[in-house]
Design a protein around this motif. Structure first.
Motif, short mmCIF file in Angstrom:
data_model
loop_
_atom_site.label_atom_id
_atom_site.label_comp_id
_atom_site.label_asym_id
_atom_site.label_seq_id
_atom_site.Cartn_x
_atom_site.Cartn_y
_atom_site.Cartn_z
N TYR A 1 0.83 -1.21 0.00
CA TYR A 1 0.00 0.00 0.00
C TYR A 1 0.86 1.26 0.00
O TYR A 1 0.58 2.21 -0.72
N PHE A 2 1.94 1.26 0.79
CA PHE A 2 2.79 2.45 0.82
C PHE A 2 3.53 2.65 -0.50
O PHE A 2 3.78 3.79 -0.91
N ILE A 3 3.86 1.57 -1.16
CA ILE A 3 4.45 1.69 -2.51
C ILE A 3 3.44 2.31 -3.47
O ILE A 3 3.76 3.22 -4.25
N ILE A 4 2.19 1.84 -3.40
CA ILE A 4 1.15 2.37 -4.27
C ILE A 4 0.87 3.84 -3.96
O ILE A 4 0.65 4.65 -4.86
N VAL A 5 0.88 4.21 -2.67
CA VAL A 5 0.64 5.60 -2.29
C VAL A 5 1.69 6.52 -2.92
O VAL A 5 1.36 7.60 -3.43
#
Length: 329
Positions: A30-34
């Motif tokens: 999720y943090f990569i996608i953010v």
């Protein structure tokens, strides 16, 4: 611990390691996608007096609507990939007549999860991600669809070859008005084409973007069809003996990897010519302190490292499949 610690940990702690690994990877994903979503649709920032971007609202940055749809779409696609791999292992064991009980478990879990995940990739996650592109990157939508001349009742191109010099789609097979409906929910809605935007706002590689998008969508459609037929045979109790379908499932596992790669190409090529959409162009996103030789050296180094890891993964994976579940007890 998960790959090599089963005997030492025991069943319960080994399951706990598997759950921790899954939760950790999904959370880090999720943090990569953010971070990527900020490059696609920057929110929660301010431009300081020092001409640098500063986080103004961490909540807005973290809950970027682009990130929410992109993450859901990405993780549904990861489930598709995993499901096809699990189903392929079950199909392989069924075809060679080994590990019948575990083969049945793999087939059931892989096929049913694969069908659900393939449907989720298309709707609502794919539709939601597409609506983000429509709203915030309309020129990207036009390039993805090979649409040069915009207007109402826009056609959806099933196949065709974009000719940039002539500004048209060669040999198209189209469905009338469907693009307008998919983009805006109405057949009569106007969809802007590439000719409605200045050339310097077009993605740099329209042809590659167009083909990447169509490969992703085409394979996604085939995934639904494949898992739909396999699920029908499974529910009828005929999948384990349907050798043609077992061959299809066994040989199909590489294609979700291709589809997800094409999907990321679509996302990153579509953002061009911006490294942060609307804020910084890719041509300006370079460091005066890093020379091209350093970039090439590190890129080749990472490529070589990942090639080595990929080869080790294939060898280990093949050994584990060949050994099978019985040898682990």
């Amino acid at each position: 611990m998960f790959l090599f610690g089963e005997k030492r940990l025991g069943p319960r702690r080994h399951l706990a390691a598997a759950v921790a690994l899954a939760l950790g990877s999904w959370l880090s994903g999720y943090f990569i996608i953010v971070a990527n979503a900020f490059m696609q649709h920057p929110v929660g920032y301010k431009l300081g007096d020092d001409r640098l971007l500063h986080i103004e609202s961490f909540a807005a940055y973290l809950l970027n609507p682009w990130a929410l749809w992109q993450y859901a779409h990405n993780m549904a696609a990861s489930l598709v990939t995993a499901s096809f791999v699990v189903a392929a292992v079950g199909a392989y064991w069924s075809l060679i007549g080994r590990h019948a009980r575990h083969a049945g478990i793999c087939l059931k879990a892989g096929v049913l999860t694969g069908l659900i995940a393939s449907l989720l990739v298309a709707f609502p996650t794919g539709d939601g991600a597409g609506k983000m592109v429509t709203r915030y990157q309309p020129v990207t939508l036009a390039a993805m669809e090979g649409l040069f001349d915009g207007g109402p009742y826009a056609e959806l191109a099933i196949i065709g070859q974009p000719d940039i010099a002539a500004r048209r789609l060669e040999n198209p097979v189209v469905v009338p008005a469907i693009l307008s409906f998919l983009a805006y929910g109405s057949f009569g809605s106007t969809v802007r084409g590439l000719n409605d935007f200045p050339k310097d706002q077009w993605p740099h590689a329209v042809e590659l973007l167009y083909y990447s998008y169509h490969i992703m969508v085409g394979l996604g459609t085939l995934f639904i069809l494949t898992m739909g037929v396999a699920s029908f045979l499974l529910l009828r109790g005929r999948l384990a003996t349907a050798r043609p379908m077992l061959w299809v499932l066994m040989l199909a596992f590489p294609f979700p990897y291709i589809a997800t790669t094409a999907g990321w190409w679509t996302a990153e090529l579509g953002r061009q010519p911006w490294v942060i959409h609307g804020l910084m162009r890719t041509a300006d996103a370079h460091s005066a302190l890093v020379n091209p030789g350093d970039v090439i050296f590190t890129t080749l180094g990472f490529a070589g490292l990942y090639l080595l890891l990929g080869m080790l993964f294939v060898v280990h994976f093949h050994r584990e499949i060949d050994r099978g579940p019985a040898a682990s007890h």
